[in-house]
Write a protein that holds these residues in place. Sequence first.
Motif, PDB file in Angstrom:
ATOM      1  N   LEU A  56       1.031  -1.261  -0.063  1.00  0.00           N
ATOM      2  CA  LEU A  56       0.202   0.040  -0.009  1.00  0.00           C
ATOM      3  C   LEU A  56       1.033   1.020   0.014  1.00  0.00           C
ATOM      4  CD1 LEU A  56      -2.612  -0.868   2.677  1.00  0.00           C
ATOM      5  CD2 LEU A  56      -3.230  -0.897   0.071  1.00  0.00           C
ATOM      6  N   PRO A  57       2.269   1.687  -1.115  1.00  0.00           N
ATOM      7  CA  PRO A  57       2.439   2.257  -1.071  1.00  0.00           C
ATOM      8  C   PRO A  57       1.644   3.731  -1.508  1.00  0.00           C
ATOM      9  CG  PRO A  57       2.769   1.390  -2.817  1.00  0.00           C
ATOM     10  CD  PRO A  57       2.051   1.098  -2.175  1.00  0.00           C
ATOM     11  N   LYS A  58       2.612   5.169  -0.868  1.00  0.00           N
ATOM     12  CA  LYS A  58       1.416   6.011  -1.636  1.00  0.00           C
ATOM     13  C   LYS A  58       1.702   6.545  -2.842  1.00  0.00           C
ATOM     14  CE  LYS A  58       2.771   8.678   3.031  1.00  0.00           C
ATOM     15  NZ  LYS A  58       3.221   9.602   3.076  1.00  0.00           N
ATOM     16  N   ASN A  59       0.704   7.344  -3.346  1.00  0.00           N
ATOM     17  CA  ASN A  59       1.139   7.287  -5.396  1.00  0.00           C
ATOM     18  C   ASN A  59       2.175   8.446  -5.354  1.00  0.00           C
ATOM     19  OD1 ASN A  59      -0.708   9.653  -4.544  1.00  0.00           O
ATOM     20  ND2 ASN A  59      -2.143   9.792  -6.239  1.00  0.00           N
ATOM     21  N   MET A 116       5.184   2.661  -6.734  1.00  0.00           N
ATOM     22  CA  MET A 116       4.363   3.680  -6.178  1.00  0.00           C
ATOM     23  C   MET A 116       2.994   3.240  -6.890  1.00  0.00           C
ATOM     24  SD  MET A 116       4.421   6.959  -8.992  1.00  0.00           S
ATOM     25  CE  MET A 116       2.952   7.554  -9.006  1.00  0.00           C
ATOM     26  N   MET A 117       1.772   3.773  -5.937  1.00  0.00           N
ATOM     27  CA  MET A 117       0.486   3.386  -6.228  1.00  0.00           C
ATOM     28  C   MET A 117      -0.005   4.297  -7.297  1.00  0.00           C
ATOM     29  SD  MET A 117      -2.075   1.327  -4.534  1.00  0.00           S
ATOM     30  CE  MET A 117      -2.142   0.868  -3.385  1.00  0.00           C
ATOM     31  N   HIS A 118      -0.367   3.572  -8.706  1.00  0.00           N
ATOM     32  CA  HIS A 118      -1.051   3.975  -9.888  1.00  0.00           C
ATOM     33  C   HIS A 118      -2.249   3.750  -9.759  1.00  0.00           C
ATOM     34  CE1 HIS A 118      -1.585   5.228 -13.914  1.00  0.00           C
ATOM     35  NE2 HIS A 118      -2.585   4.130 -14.195  1.00  0.00           N
ATOM     36  N   LEU A 119      -2.917   5.390 -10.193  1.00  0.00           N
ATOM     37  CA  LEU A 119      -4.527   4.788  -9.454  1.00  0.00           C
ATOM     38  C   LEU A 119      -5.220   5.377 -11.015  1.00  0.00           C
ATOM     39  CD1 LEU A 119      -4.728   6.926  -6.470  1.00  0.00           C
ATOM     40  CD2 LEU A 119      -4.745   5.248  -6.362  1.00  0.00           C
ATOM     41  N   GLY A 120      -5.824   4.753 -11.473  1.00  0.00           N
ATOM     42  CA  GLY A 120      -6.745   4.690 -13.082  1.00  0.00           C
ATOM     43  C   GLY A 120      -6.335   3.805 -13.798  1.00  0.00           C
ATOM     44  N   PRO A 166       2.244   4.361 -17.994  1.00  0.00           N
ATOM     45  CA  PRO A 166       3.516   5.016 -18.831  1.00  0.00           C
ATOM     46  C   PRO A 166       3.513   6.437 -17.973  1.00  0.00           C
ATOM     47  CG  PRO A 166       2.205   4.142 -20.983  1.00  0.00           C
ATOM     48  CD  PRO A 166       1.664   4.000 -19.244  1.00  0.00           C
ATOM     49  N   ARG A 167       2.066   8.031 -18.289  1.00  0.00           N
ATOM     50  CA  ARG A 167       2.244   8.618 -17.228  1.00  0.00           C
ATOM     51  C   ARG A 167       3.480   8.453 -15.791  1.00  0.00           C
ATOM     52  NH1 ARG A 167      -0.963   9.798 -13.881  1.00  0.00           N
ATOM     53  NH2 ARG A 167      -2.446   8.553 -14.807  1.00  0.00           N
ATOM     54  N   PHE A 196       5.210   5.330 -14.991  1.00  0.00           N
ATOM     55  CA  PHE A 196       6.463   5.568 -14.740  1.00  0.00           C
ATOM     56  C   PHE A 196       6.885   6.674 -14.923  1.00  0.00           C
ATOM     57  CE2 PHE A 196       4.695   1.044 -16.202  1.00  0.00           C
ATOM     58  CZ  PHE A 196       5.132  -0.137 -14.584  1.00  0.00           C
ATOM     59  N   LYS A 197       6.836   7.566 -16.272  1.00  0.00           N
ATOM     60  CA  LYS A 197       7.655   8.078 -16.631  1.00  0.00           C
ATOM     61  C   LYS A 197       7.717   9.080 -14.763  1.00  0.00           C
ATOM     62  CE  LYS A 197       9.803  11.217 -19.091  1.00  0.00           C
ATOM     63  NZ  LYS A 197       9.683  12.939 -17.778  1.00  0.00           N
ATOM     64  N   VAL A 198       7.044   9.173 -13.375  1.00  0.00           N
ATOM     65  CA  VAL A 198       7.346  10.129 -12.803  1.00  0.00           C
ATOM     66  C   VAL A 198       8.649   9.156 -11.694  1.00  0.00           C
ATOM     67  CG1 VAL A 198       6.071  10.490 -10.696  1.00  0.00           C
ATOM     68  CG2 VAL A 198       4.799  10.774 -12.522  1.00  0.00           C
ATOM     69  N   MET A 199       8.556   7.841 -11.940  1.00  0.00           N
ATOM     70  CA  MET A 199       9.185   6.885 -10.824  1.00  0.00           C
ATOM     71  C   MET A 199      10.343   6.846 -12.002  1.00  0.00           C
ATOM     72  SD  MET A 199       7.175   3.786 -10.904  1.00  0.00           S
ATOM     73  CE  MET A 199       7.161   2.330 -10.182  1.00  0.00           C
ATOM     74  N   GLU A 200      10.720   6.825 -12.934  1.00  0.00           N
ATOM     75  CA  GLU A 200      11.886   7.291 -13.412  1.00  0.00           C
ATOM     76  C   GLU A 200      12.361   8.889 -13.570  1.00  0.00           C
ATOM     77  OE1 GLU A 200      10.717   6.248 -17.673  1.00  0.00           O
ATOM     78  OE2 GLU A 200      11.380   3.860 -17.501  1.00  0.00           O
ATOM     79  N   ASP A 201      11.751   9.369 -13.604  1.00  0.00           N
ATOM     80  CA  ASP A 201      12.611  10.681 -13.102  1.00  0.00           C
ATOM     81  C   ASP A 201      12.862  10.597 -11.550  1.00  0.00           C
ATOM     82  OD1 ASP A 201      11.814  11.748 -15.764  1.00  0.00           O
ATOM     83  OD2 ASP A 201      10.451  13.140 -14.474  1.00  0.00           O
ATOM     84  N   PHE A 202      12.092  10.145 -11.220  1.00  0.00           N
ATOM     85  CA  PHE A 202      12.170  10.190  -9.159  1.00  0.00           C
ATOM     86  C   PHE A 202      14.373   8.962  -9.203  1.00  0.00           C
ATOM     87  CE2 PHE A 202      12.580   7.227  -5.243  1.00  0.00           C
ATOM     88  CZ  PHE A 202      12.464   8.584  -4.701  1.00  0.00           C
TER      89      PHE A 202
END
Length: 210
Positions: A14-17, A151-155, A161-162, A164-170
């Motif tokens: 149950l990670p955060k988004n 991370m938690m993906h909502l939707g 891909p949206r 994953f882009k956030v995760m890769e930037d992190f």
Amino acid sequence: MKHEWRKREKKIYLPKNKPEIVEIPEFKFVTIAGEGSPQNKIFAEYIAVLYSVSYAIKMNLKKEAKKPNGYSDYTVYPLEGIWDITEEAKKTFTGTIDKNDLIFTLMIRQPSFVSDAYFKEMLEQTKKRKPHPFLEQVKFEKITDGKCIQMMHLGSYDDEPRSFKVMEDFAEKENLSRISKDHREIYLTDFRKVAPEKLKTVLRFIVKPK
């Protein structure tokens, strides 16, 4: 006391988004591999055989007079999948995935007290009670992910891909890189019963220092 993974293992399930770094140890899984689009009717059959075996393990352990060391009743873990595309598709990949090119390993985690021998016994029992040709492909495996970003993906799954882009930037900011383009998904909601915009999916990929 019953082991409820939603309460006892929030860090993993149950990670955060928003992205976070997590260390995933070795776990035991009932697994099955396949390929093709998850929109194909046959995909549901892969899932069904995993749940058949997993519930056979859970319910028969409850009835056993002699429990294995460390036993406690538990909630069956959620469905998970490791996803990639075929080697042929990688040669011509342009950024858009044809779902028919997907390859996957679906799995359901098992408690640490479940042994390989007990799995085999329950698999044979399931073959007799709920026969299905896919049961011949079911395996019992130990898998260690190690250091990951999740991370938690909502939707909708199509919007992943949206995230994953956030995760890769992190990962870039943390001086980490993905070891490959395959990734793990953990399904906290049932896509057959929940509207796409309300789906909750844990996304995770393995990383290493740059």
